[in-house]
Design a protein around this motif. Structure first.
Motif, PDB file in Angstrom:
ATOM      1  N   ALA A  90      66.397 122.003  54.124  1.00 30.21           N
ATOM      2  CA  ALA A  90      66.418 121.426  55.130  1.00 30.21           C
ATOM      3  C   ALA A  90      67.542 121.775  56.187  1.00 30.21           C
ATOM      4  O   ALA A  90      67.763 121.887  56.101  1.00 30.21           O
ATOM      5  CB  ALA A  90      66.869 119.396  54.681  1.00 30.21           C
ATOM      6  N   PRO A  91      66.336 121.166  57.461  1.00 30.12           N
ATOM      7  CA  PRO A  91      67.942 121.002  58.331  1.00 30.12           C
ATOM      8  C   PRO A  91      69.041 120.335  58.268  1.00 30.12           C
ATOM      9  O   PRO A  91      69.296 119.354  58.072  1.00 30.12           O
ATOM     10  CB  PRO A  91      66.990 120.536  60.008  1.00 30.12           C
ATOM     11  CG  PRO A  91      65.546 120.714  59.106  1.00 30.12           C
ATOM     12  CD  PRO A  91      66.284 120.303  57.635  1.00 30.12           C
ATOM     13  N   ALA A  92      70.252 121.018  59.161  1.00 31.74           N
ATOM     14  CA  ALA A  92      72.165 120.350  58.915  1.00 31.74           C
ATOM     15  C   ALA A  92      71.523 118.770  59.499  1.00 31.74           C
ATOM     16  O   ALA A  92      72.406 118.602  59.162  1.00 31.74           O
ATOM     17  CB  ALA A  92      72.760 121.169  59.442  1.00 31.74           C
ATOM     18  N   ASP A  93      70.476 118.993  60.535  1.00 32.49           N
ATOM     19  CA  ASP A  93      70.873 117.344  60.932  1.00 32.49           C
ATOM     20  C   ASP A  93      70.571 116.283  59.829  1.00 32.49           C
ATOM     21  O   ASP A  93      70.903 115.182  59.733  1.00 32.49           O
ATOM     22  CB  ASP A  93      70.415 117.498  62.348  1.00 32.49           C
ATOM     23  CG  ASP A  93      68.547 117.878  62.320  1.00 32.49           C
ATOM     24  OD1 ASP A  93      68.388 118.503  61.388  1.00 32.49           O
ATOM     25  OD2 ASP A  93      67.982 116.711  62.871  1.00 32.49           O
ATOM     26  N   VAL A  94      69.231 116.629  59.182  1.00 33.26           N
ATOM     27  CA  VAL A  94      69.049 116.112  57.797  1.00 33.26           C
ATOM     28  C   VAL A  94      70.263 115.964  56.834  1.00 33.26           C
ATOM     29  O   VAL A  94      70.618 114.458  56.531  1.00 33.26           O
ATOM     30  CB  VAL A  94      67.901 116.769  57.412  1.00 33.26           C
ATOM     31  CG1 VAL A  94      67.247 115.773  56.013  1.00 33.26           C
ATOM     32  CG2 VAL A  94      66.101 116.303  58.714  1.00 33.26           C
ATOM     33  N   VAL A  95      70.531 116.705  56.800  1.00 29.94           N
ATOM     34  CA  VAL A  95      71.502 116.873  55.643  1.00 29.94           C
ATOM     35  C   VAL A  95      72.792 115.420  56.153  1.00 29.94           C
ATOM     36  O   VAL A  95      73.542 114.570  55.463  1.00 29.94           O
ATOM     37  CB  VAL A  95      72.523 118.044  55.201  1.00 29.94           C
ATOM     38  CG1 VAL A  95      73.303 117.945  54.307  1.00 29.94           C
ATOM     39  CG2 VAL A  95      71.334 118.534  54.654  1.00 29.94           C
ATOM     40  N   TRP A  96      72.971 115.755  57.385  1.00 23.89           N
ATOM     41  CA  TRP A  96      74.360 114.990  57.902  1.00 23.89           C
ATOM     42  C   TRP A  96      73.549 113.947  57.875  1.00 23.89           C
ATOM     43  O   TRP A  96      74.439 112.523  57.142  1.00 23.89           O
ATOM     44  CB  TRP A  96      74.724 115.268  59.303  1.00 23.89           C
ATOM     45  CG  TRP A  96      75.544 114.591  60.142  1.00 23.89           C
ATOM     46  CD1 TRP A  96      75.260 113.495  60.586  1.00 23.89           C
ATOM     47  CD2 TRP A  96      76.766 114.970  59.670  1.00 23.89           C
ATOM     48  NE1 TRP A  96      76.685 113.104  61.018  1.00 23.89           N
ATOM     49  CE2 TRP A  96      77.868 113.419  60.780  1.00 23.89           C
ATOM     50  CE3 TRP A  96      78.080 115.158  59.019  1.00 23.89           C
ATOM     51  CZ2 TRP A  96      78.754 113.022  60.579  1.00 23.89           C
ATOM     52  CZ3 TRP A  96      78.989 115.105  58.992  1.00 23.89           C
ATOM     53  CH2 TRP A  96      79.483 114.623  60.372  1.00 23.89           C
ATOM     54  N   ARG A  97      72.364 113.106  58.397  1.00 17.20           N
ATOM     55  CA  ARG A  97      72.277 111.799  58.186  1.00 17.20           C
ATOM     56  C   ARG A  97      72.030 110.978  56.547  1.00 17.20           C
ATOM     57  O   ARG A  97      72.258 110.295  56.357  1.00 17.20           O
ATOM     58  CB  ARG A  97      70.368 111.869  58.658  1.00 17.20           C
ATOM     59  CG  ARG A  97      70.788 111.506  59.668  1.00 17.20           C
ATOM     60  CD  ARG A  97      68.941 110.937  60.636  1.00 17.20           C
ATOM     61  NE  ARG A  97      67.923 112.395  60.073  1.00 17.20           N
ATOM     62  CZ  ARG A  97      66.888 112.311  59.845  1.00 17.20           C
ATOM     63  NH1 ARG A  97      65.977 111.291  59.710  1.00 17.20           N
ATOM     64  NH2 ARG A  97      66.178 113.605  59.116  1.00 17.20           N
ATOM     65  N   VAL A  98      71.569 112.060  55.745  1.00 20.17           N
ATOM     66  CA  VAL A  98      71.826 112.153  54.491  1.00 20.17           C
ATOM     67  C   VAL A  98      73.478 111.058  53.858  1.00 20.17           C
ATOM     68  O   VAL A  98      73.724 110.126  53.306  1.00 20.17           O
ATOM     69  CB  VAL A  98      71.666 112.660  53.090  1.00 20.17           C
ATOM     70  CG1 VAL A  98      72.043 112.277  52.093  1.00 20.17           C
ATOM     71  CG2 VAL A  98      69.831 113.063  53.378  1.00 20.17           C
ATOM     72  N   LEU A  99      74.146 112.319  54.594  1.00 21.70           N
ATOM     73  CA  LEU A  99      76.016 111.516  54.219  1.00 21.70           C
ATOM     74  C   LEU A  99      76.539 110.995  54.934  1.00 21.70           C
ATOM     75  O   LEU A  99      76.991 110.025  54.386  1.00 21.70           O
ATOM     76  CB  LEU A  99      76.204 112.886  54.863  1.00 21.70           C
ATOM     77  CG  LEU A  99      76.176 114.087  53.301  1.00 21.70           C
ATOM     78  CD1 LEU A  99      77.268 115.806  54.065  1.00 21.70           C
ATOM     79  CD2 LEU A  99      76.944 114.447  52.587  1.00 21.70           C
ATOM     80  N   THR A 100      76.068 110.977  56.299  1.00 24.57           N
ATOM     81  CA  THR A 100      76.545 109.498  56.831  1.00 24.57           C
ATOM     82  C   THR A 100      75.363 108.105  56.429  1.00 24.57           C
ATOM     83  O   THR A 100      75.831 107.011  57.507  1.00 24.57           O
ATOM     84  CB  THR A 100      76.252 110.124  58.299  1.00 24.57           C
ATOM     85  OG1 THR A 100      75.088 110.118  58.669  1.00 24.57           O
ATOM     86  CG2 THR A 100      77.625 110.928  58.144  1.00 24.57           C
ATOM     87  N   ASP A 101      74.525 108.499  55.932  1.00 29.43           N
ATOM     88  CA  ASP A 101      73.797 106.791  56.136  1.00 29.43           C
ATOM     89  C   ASP A 101      74.704 106.132  54.734  1.00 29.43           C
ATOM     90  O   ASP A 101      73.774 106.102  53.258  1.00 29.43           O
ATOM     91  CB  ASP A 101      72.312 106.875  55.650  1.00 29.43           C
ATOM     92  CG  ASP A 101      71.095 106.015  55.674  1.00 29.43           C
ATOM     93  OD1 ASP A 101      72.013 104.855  55.974  1.00 29.43           O
ATOM     94  OD2 ASP A 101      69.639 106.112  55.390  1.00 29.43           O
ATOM     95  N   PHE A 102      75.457 105.293  54.682  1.00 28.35           N
ATOM     96  CA  PHE A 102      76.404 104.728  53.948  1.00 28.35           C
ATOM     97  C   PHE A 102      75.023 103.216  53.502  1.00 28.35           C
ATOM     98  O   PHE A 102      75.408 103.723  51.878  1.00 28.35           O
ATOM     99  CB  PHE A 102      77.343 104.439  54.497  1.00 28.35           C
ATOM    100  CG  PHE A 102      78.020 105.493  54.834  1.00 28.35           C
ATOM    101  CD1 PHE A 102      78.572 106.474  54.085  1.00 28.35           C
ATOM    102  CD2 PHE A 102      78.938 105.480  56.055  1.00 28.35           C
ATOM    103  CE1 PHE A 102      79.639 107.653  54.879  1.00 28.35           C
ATOM    104  CE2 PHE A 102      79.590 106.319  56.951  1.00 28.35           C
ATOM    105  CZ  PHE A 102      80.087 107.542  56.198  1.00 28.35           C
ATOM    106  N   ASP A 103      73.991 102.755  53.428  1.00 36.61           N
ATOM    107  CA  ASP A 103      73.494 101.929  53.552  1.00 36.61           C
ATOM    108  C   ASP A 103      71.843 102.049  52.522  1.00 36.61           C
ATOM    109  O   ASP A 103      72.588 101.388  52.046  1.00 36.61           O
ATOM    110  CB  ASP A 103      72.533 101.581  54.458  1.00 36.61           C
ATOM    111  CG  ASP A 103      73.597 100.086  55.522  1.00 36.61           C
ATOM    112  OD1 ASP A 103      74.315 100.136  55.312  1.00 36.61           O
ATOM    113  OD2 ASP A 103      73.405 100.092  56.533  1.00 36.61           O
ATOM    114  N   ALA A 104      72.183 103.541  52.613  1.00 37.65           N
ATOM    115  CA  ALA A 104      71.474 103.896  52.049  1.00 37.65           C
ATOM    116  C   ALA A 104      72.552 105.117  50.085  1.00 37.65           C
ATOM    117  O   ALA A 104      71.454 105.705  49.488  1.00 37.65           O
ATOM    118  CB  ALA A 104      70.232 105.610  52.104  1.00 37.65           C
TER     119      ALA A 104
END
Length: 148
Positions: free
Chosen positions: A13-27
């Motif tokens: 997966a692209p780095a921006d998707v991994v970043w979203r996973v790590l910073t989407d604290f609500d999820a």
């Protein structure tokens, strides 16, 4: 004696998707096997409030503080300073773009200070396993989001 644990995983997966996973604290509760709740503005100095499963007794709560952020690449947080530096912690999440829609997630956690040996003795094996389980869970979560 400090407790230090590092783990990493290559992710399709692209780095921006991994970043979203790590910073989407609500999820976090949807995929994170250790930190089941988390919230922060992700700004240096801001609190990071979390609920996590560790040891007996169900969920525990903690407040740590954002140390630094390089958006899209890394963020770190640590516990509040305690008298005489008896125990210190640092947790760092890093995302590396490998190109061609792939990335690597690197996890780092450390407990240092004079009391760190006691933490290592009582919770060390469990902490190492919990942080490794988070690393393993980031990959499938990011890959699923990249496909959708």
């Amino acid at each position: 004696m400090p407790l230090i644990t590092d783990s990493s995983i290559d992710i399709d997966a692209p780095a921006d998707v991994v970043w979203r996973v790590l910073t989407d604290f609500d999820a976090y509760g949807e995929w994170n096997p250790f930190q089941v709740e988390c919230s922060s503005t992700l700004e240096p100095g801001a609190p990071l409030d979390m609920k996590f499963r560790l040891g007996p007794g169900g969920l525990r709560s903690a407040r740590e503080y954002i140390v630094d952020v390089d958006p899209g690449k890394t963020f770190a947080y640590s516990m509040k300073r305690v008298p005489l530096g008896a125990v210190r912690s640092l947790r760092r999440h890093t995302v590396i773009d490998l190109g061609d829609g792939r990335s690597r997630y690197e996890s780092h956690f450390e407990i240092t200070g004079p009391v760190s040996g006691l933490v290592k003795l009582t919770l060390g094996k469990e902490l190492v396993a919990k942080f490794a389980s988070v690393t393993e869970a980031v990959g499938p979560r990011a890959e699923a989001l990249a496909r959708s």
